[in-house]
Design a protein around this motif. Structure first.
Motif, mmCIF file in Angstrom:
data_model
loop_
_atom_site.group_PDB
_atom_site.id
_atom_site.type_symbol
_atom_site.label_atom_id
_atom_site.label_comp_id
_atom_site.label_asym_id
_atom_site.label_seq_id
_atom_site.Cartn_x
_atom_site.Cartn_y
_atom_site.Cartn_z
ATOM 1 N N LEU A 310 80.267 54.665 -37.716
ATOM 2 C CA LEU A 310 80.430 53.991 -38.993
ATOM 3 C C LEU A 310 80.159 52.502 -38.815
ATOM 4 O O LEU A 310 80.385 51.951 -37.737
ATOM 5 C CB LEU A 310 81.860 54.173 -39.509
ATOM 6 C CG LEU A 310 82.350 55.598 -39.779
ATOM 7 C CD1 LEU A 310 83.867 55.594 -39.923
ATOM 8 C CD2 LEU A 310 81.700 56.168 -41.022
ATOM 9 N N ASP A 313 81.766 47.811 -42.664
ATOM 10 C CA ASP A 313 81.925 47.874 -44.118
ATOM 11 C C ASP A 313 82.243 49.290 -44.590
ATOM 12 O O ASP A 313 83.086 49.480 -45.480
ATOM 13 C CB ASP A 313 80.658 47.374 -44.815
ATOM 14 C CG ASP A 313 80.566 45.859 -44.842
ATOM 15 O OD1 ASP A 313 81.570 45.201 -44.490
ATOM 16 O OD2 ASP A 313 79.502 45.331 -45.192
ATOM 17 N N SER A 314 81.571 50.289 -44.026
ATOM 18 C CA SER A 314 81.845 51.663 -44.459
ATOM 19 C C SER A 314 83.250 52.084 -44.052
ATOM 20 O O SER A 314 83.945 52.767 -44.809
ATOM 21 C CB SER A 314 80.806 52.634 -43.895
ATOM 22 O OG SER A 314 80.820 52.654 -42.482
ATOM 23 N N ALA A 337 76.947 61.548 -47.586
ATOM 24 C CA ALA A 337 76.538 60.267 -47.002
ATOM 25 C C ALA A 337 75.660 60.474 -45.775
ATOM 26 O O ALA A 337 74.742 59.681 -45.520
ATOM 27 C CB ALA A 337 77.775 59.446 -46.638
ATOM 28 N N ARG A 354 76.277 53.422 -43.238
ATOM 29 C CA ARG A 354 76.593 52.139 -43.846
ATOM 30 C C ARG A 354 77.200 52.332 -45.229
ATOM 31 O O ARG A 354 77.146 53.424 -45.798
ATOM 32 C CB ARG A 354 75.320 51.281 -43.927
ATOM 33 C CG ARG A 354 74.810 50.857 -42.558
ATOM 34 C CD ARG A 354 73.554 49.991 -42.644
ATOM 35 N NE ARG A 354 72.358 50.805 -42.801
ATOM 36 C CZ ARG A 354 71.579 50.796 -43.850
ATOM 37 N NH1 ARG A 354 71.883 50.026 -44.895
ATOM 38 N NH2 ARG A 354 70.497 51.526 -43.920
ATOM 39 N N VAL A 355 77.734 51.276 -45.785
ATOM 40 C CA VAL A 355 78.465 51.384 -47.046
ATOM 41 C C VAL A 355 77.555 51.817 -48.190
ATOM 42 O O VAL A 355 77.989 52.513 -49.114
ATOM 43 C CB VAL A 355 79.175 50.046 -47.370
ATOM 44 C CG1 VAL A 355 78.176 48.973 -47.767
ATOM 45 C CG2 VAL A 355 80.219 50.244 -48.464
ATOM 46 N N HIS A 357 75.405 54.064 -48.071
ATOM 47 C CA HIS A 357 75.243 55.518 -48.016
ATOM 48 C C HIS A 357 76.388 56.237 -48.737
ATOM 49 O O HIS A 357 76.285 57.430 -49.025
ATOM 50 C CB HIS A 357 75.195 55.992 -46.557
ATOM 51 C CG HIS A 357 74.049 55.428 -45.785
ATOM 52 N ND1 HIS A 357 74.158 55.023 -44.469
ATOM 53 C CD2 HIS A 357 72.764 55.160 -46.143
ATOM 54 C CE1 HIS A 357 72.996 54.558 -44.048
ATOM 55 N NE2 HIS A 357 72.140 54.627 -45.048
ATOM 56 N N LEU A 358 77.466 55.529 -48.998
ATOM 57 C CA LEU A 358 78.618 56.107 -49.677
ATOM 58 C C LEU A 358 78.428 56.019 -51.187
ATOM 59 O O LEU A 358 77.622 55.221 -51.672
ATOM 60 C CB LEU A 358 79.895 55.349 -49.271
ATOM 61 C CG LEU A 358 80.234 55.351 -47.779
ATOM 62 C CD1 LEU A 358 81.411 54.396 -47.512
ATOM 63 C CD2 LEU A 358 80.569 56.745 -47.285
ATOM 64 N N GLY A 363 81.922 51.558 -52.522
ATOM 65 C CA GLY A 363 81.431 50.249 -52.105
ATOM 66 C C GLY A 363 81.734 49.144 -53.086
ATOM 67 O O GLY A 363 81.542 47.961 -52.767
#
Length: 443
Positions: A310, A313-314, A337, A354-355, A357-358, A363
């Motif tokens: 991860l 940020d994520s 994700a 990364r964030v 991808h969420l 985010g």
């Protein structure tokens, strides 16, 4: 015994120390230092003395204070100078994420088990309850919100029970009311229209094993006395049969409903609840055990053969989310994700989730805090406070870094610790026009 801890749940490098117990003396957080009151964080983005955490007798809480760090500090997703920390507070300094825990500690559970993965005290308590009741014959009632892991608890009870038969699950909410009796107890040929042959039912299928009545709160009221008889006497009578048959079946029931409330409302029999609830186990929701979120996320990453790690940020975004649908939601979210992250990995050579991808909702808190920072002028903090250096950037982050360094690709490469060729690769994949950023800066 009440213990207050700061636990390091994410760091870009391995740390010799992952937990510090907070005492009456202030605890320093920083990149360097020695002593029991110094929590050294392995991250170049953390200042030598980044912040302190001190006990406040007036509020019986803990005061976090940034000590003029270069990259700033964040508590529960918001940039702060000072903040009160309470159980569950999420602290971000540099690329390190810490979790505040104010709880009663218990003996560490080191028994190897793949079920209900999670290091929290709450899950240790569930595991101990399971081990205590597993070899008993008494029914067990498992309570918990949707997606919290009730089925996994039932499976572990059966695994440890030593019973030779199978674990047979039945979703009481999915069985038609007019077929529920036949489904559980079986029927003889000709018992009702369409019954051309005899069927043994789920009690017989679970002989010598365990029958899991999932969503037992949905069980039709007219069927409940017959289930009570099976529990009390250990025998069943198939639909249309004249004689009862003895069965050796252990009953585990699970529900997200308040069965005590259902009894008061007349929707569930009190005597049946008394039989089912010989032993109650409550599975806590994921939001009540935030220390389990990142270990579970990493487990699901491994299962999905996804990114290797991860980003900071994520990790912070996962901790800030409230998880209304619990572990099941986390598992499904990570699966989605991973698909996005794997696509980026092929394009950019980065195996990091990364964030971006969420889902956008996760985010949002991080984007909200970065927007005014990007727009700031004289008070703008260093670039590393806005753009993570430990992961591949988004298009917005890469463009921001290029503008920060006046379009100088070499300086951007040094900032990310990559080659110039990688910066050009990122720009191509993300649709960032390097020449355009130079032109804007010249204007």
């Amino acid at each position: 015994m009440r213990v207050c801890q700061l636990r390091l749940v994410f760091a870009p490098a391995r740390s010799d120390r992952t937990t510090v117990v907070l005492g009456k003396r202030p605890t320093a957080l920083g990149r360097e230092g020695r002593g029991p009151d110094v929590f050294v964080l392995p991250d170049r983005h953390v200042s030598r003395l980044h912040a302190t955490v001190s006990y406040d007798p007036a509020s019986d809480g803990w005061i976090f204070e940034d000590k003029g760090s270069h990259n700033g500090s964040f508590v529960d997703g918001k940039r702060v100078q000072t903040a009160v920390l309470r159980h569950g507070s999420i602290v971000r300094v540099g690329a390190c994420v810490l979790l505040m825990l104010d709880h009663n500690v218990s003996v560490e559970d080191d028994s190897p088990s793949n079920f209900l993965f999670g290091p929290s005290n709450a899950m240790q308590h569930v595991r101990r309850e399971v081990q205590l009741v597993a070899r008993q014959r008494s029914p067990v009632l498992i309570l918990g919100e949707t997606g919290s892991g009730k089925e996994l608890v039932a499976a572990e009870i059966h695994r440890l029970s030593g019973r030779k038969g199978n674990l047979v699950p039945v979703n009481c909410a999915a069985v038609a009311a007019n077929l529920a009796e036949s489904e559980l107890f079986g029927h003889v040929a000709g018992a009702f229209t369409g019954a051309t042959r005899s069927a043994s039912g789920l009690f017989v299928a679970a002989e010598g094993g365990t029958l899991l009545l999932d969503e037992v709160g949905e069980l039709p009221l007219e069927l409940q006395p017959k289930l009570l008889r099976a529990l009390a006497l250990g025998e069943i009578r198939p639909v249309g049969a004249t004689a009862a048959t003895g069965v050796d079946v252990r009953i585990i029931a699970a529900t997200n409903r308040d069965l005590d409330g259902e009894v008061k409302a007349g929707h569930f029999r009190a005597d049946l609840l008394a039989r089912l609830a010989a032993w109650r186990i409550e599975v806590p929701p994921l939001r009540a055990r935030p220390e389990d979120v990142l270990p579970l996320a990493r487990l699901f990453l491994e299962r999905a053969t996804g990114p290797a790690r991860l980003s900071a940020d994520s990790a912070e975004a996962l901790l800030l989310y409230d998880w209304p649908y619990n572990v099941r939601e986390l598992e499904q979210l990570i699966a989605g994700a991973v698909v996005r992250a794997n696509a980026d990995a092929r394009a950019q050579g980065e195996r990091v989730l990364r964030v971006e991808h969420l889902p956008q909702a996760l985010g949002a808190p991080l984007r909200a805090r970065s927007t005014p920072v990007i727009a700031a002028s004289a008070s703008t903090p260093p670039l590393s406070a806005i753009v993570a250096r430990d992961a591949a950037p988004s298009a917005e982050e890469l463009a921001l870094a290029l503008r920060h360094y006046d379009g100088n690709v070499s300086q951007v490469a040094r900032f990310f610790g990559r080659t110039r060729k990688q910066i050009y690769r990122w720009a191509s994949a993300l649709g960032v026009d390097i020449d355009e950023t130079r032109e804007r800066d010249e204007e």
